[in-house]
Scaffold this motif. Structure first.
Motif, mmCIF file in Angstrom:
data_model
loop_
_atom_site.group_PDB
_atom_site.id
_atom_site.type_symbol
_atom_site.label_atom_id
_atom_site.label_comp_id
_atom_site.label_asym_id
_atom_site.label_seq_id
_atom_site.Cartn_x
_atom_site.Cartn_y
_atom_site.Cartn_z
ATOM 1 N N THR A 222 41.370 32.404 46.142
ATOM 2 C CA THR A 222 42.409 32.806 46.721
ATOM 3 C C THR A 222 43.456 31.820 46.514
ATOM 4 O OG1 THR A 222 40.984 33.989 48.299
ATOM 5 C CG2 THR A 222 43.367 33.549 49.057
ATOM 6 N N ASN A 225 45.063 32.088 43.044
ATOM 7 C CA ASN A 225 45.553 33.335 42.834
ATOM 8 C C ASN A 225 47.393 33.074 43.579
ATOM 9 O OD1 ASN A 225 43.887 34.794 41.616
ATOM 10 N ND2 ASN A 225 43.081 35.696 43.523
ATOM 11 N N ASP A 226 47.128 32.447 44.718
ATOM 12 C CA ASP A 226 48.384 31.911 45.351
ATOM 13 C C ASP A 226 49.221 31.163 44.569
ATOM 14 O OD1 ASP A 226 47.606 33.736 47.322
ATOM 15 O OD2 ASP A 226 46.833 32.070 48.775
ATOM 16 N N GLU A 229 50.850 33.289 41.751
ATOM 17 C CA GLU A 229 51.643 33.940 42.131
ATOM 18 C C GLU A 229 53.177 33.235 42.388
ATOM 19 O OE1 GLU A 229 52.446 37.757 45.497
ATOM 20 O OE2 GLU A 229 50.611 36.657 45.134
ATOM 21 N N LYS A 254 49.066 43.379 40.472
ATOM 22 C CA LYS A 254 48.692 42.914 41.544
ATOM 23 C C LYS A 254 48.380 44.047 42.396
ATOM 24 C CE LYS A 254 49.002 38.409 41.124
ATOM 25 N NZ LYS A 254 47.930 37.545 41.146
ATOM 26 N N ARG A 255 49.129 45.072 42.216
ATOM 27 C CA ARG A 255 48.774 46.325 43.152
ATOM 28 C C ARG A 255 47.386 46.863 42.982
ATOM 29 N NH1 ARG A 255 48.954 51.645 43.260
ATOM 30 N NH2 ARG A 255 49.992 51.558 40.839
ATOM 31 N N ARG A 256 47.466 47.099 41.550
ATOM 32 C CA ARG A 256 46.040 47.475 41.132
ATOM 33 C C ARG A 256 44.854 46.743 41.449
ATOM 34 N NH1 ARG A 256 47.573 49.702 34.915
ATOM 35 N NH2 ARG A 256 48.937 51.394 35.707
ATOM 36 N N ALA A 257 45.155 45.362 41.471
ATOM 37 C CA ALA A 257 43.887 44.429 41.808
ATOM 38 C C ALA A 257 43.697 44.668 43.346
ATOM 39 C CB ALA A 257 44.293 42.989 41.360
ATOM 40 N N LYS A 258 44.797 44.740 44.113
ATOM 41 C CA LYS A 258 44.299 45.050 45.509
ATOM 42 C C LYS A 258 43.822 46.307 45.918
ATOM 43 C CE LYS A 258 47.883 42.101 47.278
ATOM 44 N NZ LYS A 258 49.444 42.248 48.112
ATOM 45 N N ASP A 259 43.843 47.494 44.945
ATOM 46 C CA ASP A 259 43.456 48.682 45.151
ATOM 47 C C ASP A 259 41.931 48.532 44.760
ATOM 48 O OD1 ASP A 259 45.709 49.544 46.015
ATOM 49 O OD2 ASP A 259 46.195 50.684 44.180
ATOM 50 N N LYS A 261 40.213 45.818 44.803
ATOM 51 C CA LYS A 261 39.178 45.292 45.630
ATOM 52 C C LYS A 261 38.951 46.040 46.759
ATOM 53 C CE LYS A 261 39.476 40.679 47.928
ATOM 54 N NZ LYS A 261 40.161 39.311 48.043
ATOM 55 N N ARG A 262 40.049 46.790 47.492
ATOM 56 C CA ARG A 262 40.022 47.636 48.534
ATOM 57 C C ARG A 262 38.670 48.819 48.376
ATOM 58 N NH1 ARG A 262 44.766 49.313 48.816
ATOM 59 N NH2 ARG A 262 45.446 47.470 50.026
#
Length: 440
Positions: A222, A225-226, A229, A254-259, A261-262
Motif C-alpha cells: 500500500t 502504491n501511494d 501515485e 487504477k480504477r480497474r485494479a480497484k475493481d 480487488k473488489r
C-alpha cells in the motif's frame, strides 16, 4: 480507442424515448471518446452536439450532418478540423485552441471561440477570410476585415513560420511521450518479474512461517502504491494530447485494479459451502428469505413458495432443480433446500406470483401415486352431505328420509304394531297362562 457506440447514443437519448433517428440534440460529454464516428449515419437530424471533455484528436465524420447548428468540442485533443465547411447550417463551434494548428480553417462561415496561445495571429488570419462572419461570438466588422487584409501578407508569413516551429515542437513532444510510456512499461515489467521471482522463491514449507508477515507485506504494498501515485501526480509534464492520454490511461488502470480487488474480495466472501466433501447437500439460506414447502398429494407434486423481494428483477434469479434438492440464486446469494422426495427436474416449473411477487416452483414427484377412487368418492359424499345438512339448517326446510329395505339390514319399523287378525296369536295366547300361574 473508444468510439461512439449505438448503445451509448441510445442511453443518452432518454429524453427522446431512446430513438436516435429523430434525435435533434445529444450530450456525449465526459464519455472518454477517442474517435468521432457513426453519428452521421444514425442521427441525420442532429442540430446540437455536445462533445466536450473527451479525448477526440480531430473533428471528422460530421460533414453529413446537414442540420447541425451547434458543436461543442472544448477540452479535447483536437489538432485537425475536417469537412466543416460543407455544413451550411453550422453557426457556432467551440474547439480547444491549445492543440489546433494555426492554419486550422480557411472557409468556415461559423462562430469560433478560440482560447490559448497565438490568439492575435489567429484573429488576423480568421478576419482575412471572407466567408468567416463571426469570431469569439462577435461579428467581424468591415474595418477589422480591411485592416486584416492589409496586414495579411506579413502575418501570413509569420504564421507559416510559427506553424513550422509548432509542428517541430509537436514532433518532439510525441517522441518524449513515447519514451516516457516505454519507460513506464519497462518499469512495470521489472516489478512483475521481481514479484514472480519472490513468489517462486517461497517454498510451500516456508509459507506457513510467513503467515504472520502477510499483514506487514500488505501494508508495504500500500505504501509503495501511494508513493508511485504521488510521484506520478507531482511530476511536471507539458500539457499535450499525449499527456492527457497518459493521465487517462493511468486513471483507468487504477480504477480497474480497484475493481479487480473488489471482485476478488466478493469471490472470497461468496465461497459458501453448499455440498460437503462427502457429497452431502446442505440446507442454506444466505439471502434470509421466508419460504414454505408444500406436499401436494392430490396432484403428486411438491411446491416451494420463496418470498423473494417483490420488485426484484427476474433476471437476478437463477433456479436450479435437481432430483433431491433445489437451489435458487437471489442476486448471487444461494438458497438451497433438500427435498423430502425425489422429483422430476425436467417437468418442474418456476413462476413469479403476480400479487406477492414470490417465486413459486412446482416440482412433480418422481414416484407416481394412484389414489383410490372410493376414498375420493366417500370424501366427496361426506362433504356433500355436510353441506346439504348445513343448507337445510339454514333454510329451515324439513325433508323426509327415504329408506330402501333391500340395501339395509335393520328391522322394519313400519310393522311394529300387529294387525287385528293376528291378535289371537302371540301375546294373547300367553295371557291366560300368566293368569293361571298367578291364581295357583
Amino acid at each position: 480507442f473508444l468510439s461512439v457506440t449505438e448503445d451509448l447514443v441510445r442511453r443518452r437519448a432518454e429524453h427522446n424515448n431512446c430513438e436516435i433517428f429523430s434525435l435533434e440534440e445529444i450530450s456525449l460529454h465526459q464519455q472518454e471518446i477517442e474517435k468521432l464516428e457513426h453519428l452521421d449515419k444514425w442521427c441525420r437530424d442532429l442540430k446540437i452536439l455536445y462533445l466536450q471533455n473527451n479525448l477526440i484528436p480531430k473533428i471528422e465524420n460530421v460533414g453529413k450532418l446537414k442540420k447541425l447548428e451547434y458543436l461543442n468540442v472544448a477540452l479535447n485533443n483536437i489538432e485537425r478540423i475536417e469537412n466543416l465547411e460543407v455544413n451550411a447550417s453550422l453557426k457556432q463551434v467551440l474547439p480547444t485552441a491549445e492543440f489546433l494548428s494555426l492554419n486550422f480553417s480557411e472557409c468556415l462561415q461559423v462562430t469560433f471561440h478560440l482560447q490559448g496561445s497565438h490568439v492575435t495571429p489567429k484573429k488576423v488570419l480568421c478576419s482575412a477570410q471572407v466567408a468567416l462572419r463571426y469570431l469569439d461570438s462577435k461579428e467581424i466588422e468591415r474595418s477589422e476585415r480591411i485592416k486584416a487584409l492589409q496586414n495579411y501578407p506579413e502575418v501570413k508569413w509569420k504564421i507559416r513560420e510559427q506553424e513550422g516551429a509548432y509542428l517541430l515542437k509537436r514532433a518532439r513532444e510525441k517522441e518524449e511521450a513515447q519514451r516516457r510510456m516505454q519507460e513506464r512499461k519497462d518499469e512495470k515489467q521489472k516489478q512483475m518479474d521481481s514479484k514472480l521471482e519472490f513468489d517462486s522463491s517461497d517454498s510451500p514449507q516456508e509459507k506457513p512461517n510467513h503467515a504472520e508477515g502477510d499483514g506487514e507485506q500488505e501494508r508495504c504494498k500500500t505504501v509503495e502504491n501511494d508513493d508511485e501515485e504521488r510521484k506520478f501526480w507531482q511530476e511536471p509534464t507539458p500539457y499535450t494530447p499525449e499527456s492527457r492520454l497518459e493521465t487517462h490511461r493511468y486513471i483507468e488502470e487504477k480504477r480497474r485494479a480497484k475493481d479487480n480487488k473488489r471482485e476478488s474480495k466478493k469471490r472470497e466472501k461468496s465461497a459458501w459451502t453448499l455440498v460437503t466433501a462427502e457429497g452431502k447437500v446442505l440446507n442454506v439460506n444466505v439471502p434470509k428469505l421466508h419460504f414454505s414447502l408444500k406436499d401436494d398429494e392430490e396432484n403428486n407434486q411438491i411446491i416451494l413458495d420463496l418470498a423473494v423481494y417483490r420488485h426484484l428483477d427476474t433476471s437476478l434469479l437463477d433456479v436450479d432443480v435437481q432430483p433431491t434438492y433445489i437451489r435458487v440464486l437471489v442476486k448471487g446469494k444461494p438458497f438451497q433446500l433438500v427435498l423430502p422426495e425425489e422429483v422430476k427436474p425436467d417437468s418442474s416449473c418456476a413462476k413469479r406470483s403476480q400479487t406477492t411477487g414470490h417465486l413459486v416452483v412446482t416440482m412433480p414427484k418422481a414416484k407416481e401415486i394412484i389414489l383410490a377412487k372410493q376414498k375420493v368418492s366417500a370424501s366427496v359424499k361426506h362433504s356433500d352431505c355436510n353441506t346439504q345438512q348445513k343448507n337445510m339448517r339454514r333454510s329451515g326446510q324439513v325433508e323426509k328420509l327415504e329408506v330402501d329395505p333391500s340395501k339395509y339390514s335393520f328391522p322394519d319399523v313400519t310393522k311394529i304394531i300387529q294387525e287385528k287378525e293376528q291378535t289371537g296369536q302371540g301375546p294373547i295366547k300367553l295371557q291366560p297362562q300368566k293368569v293361571t300361574e298367578v291364581k295357583k
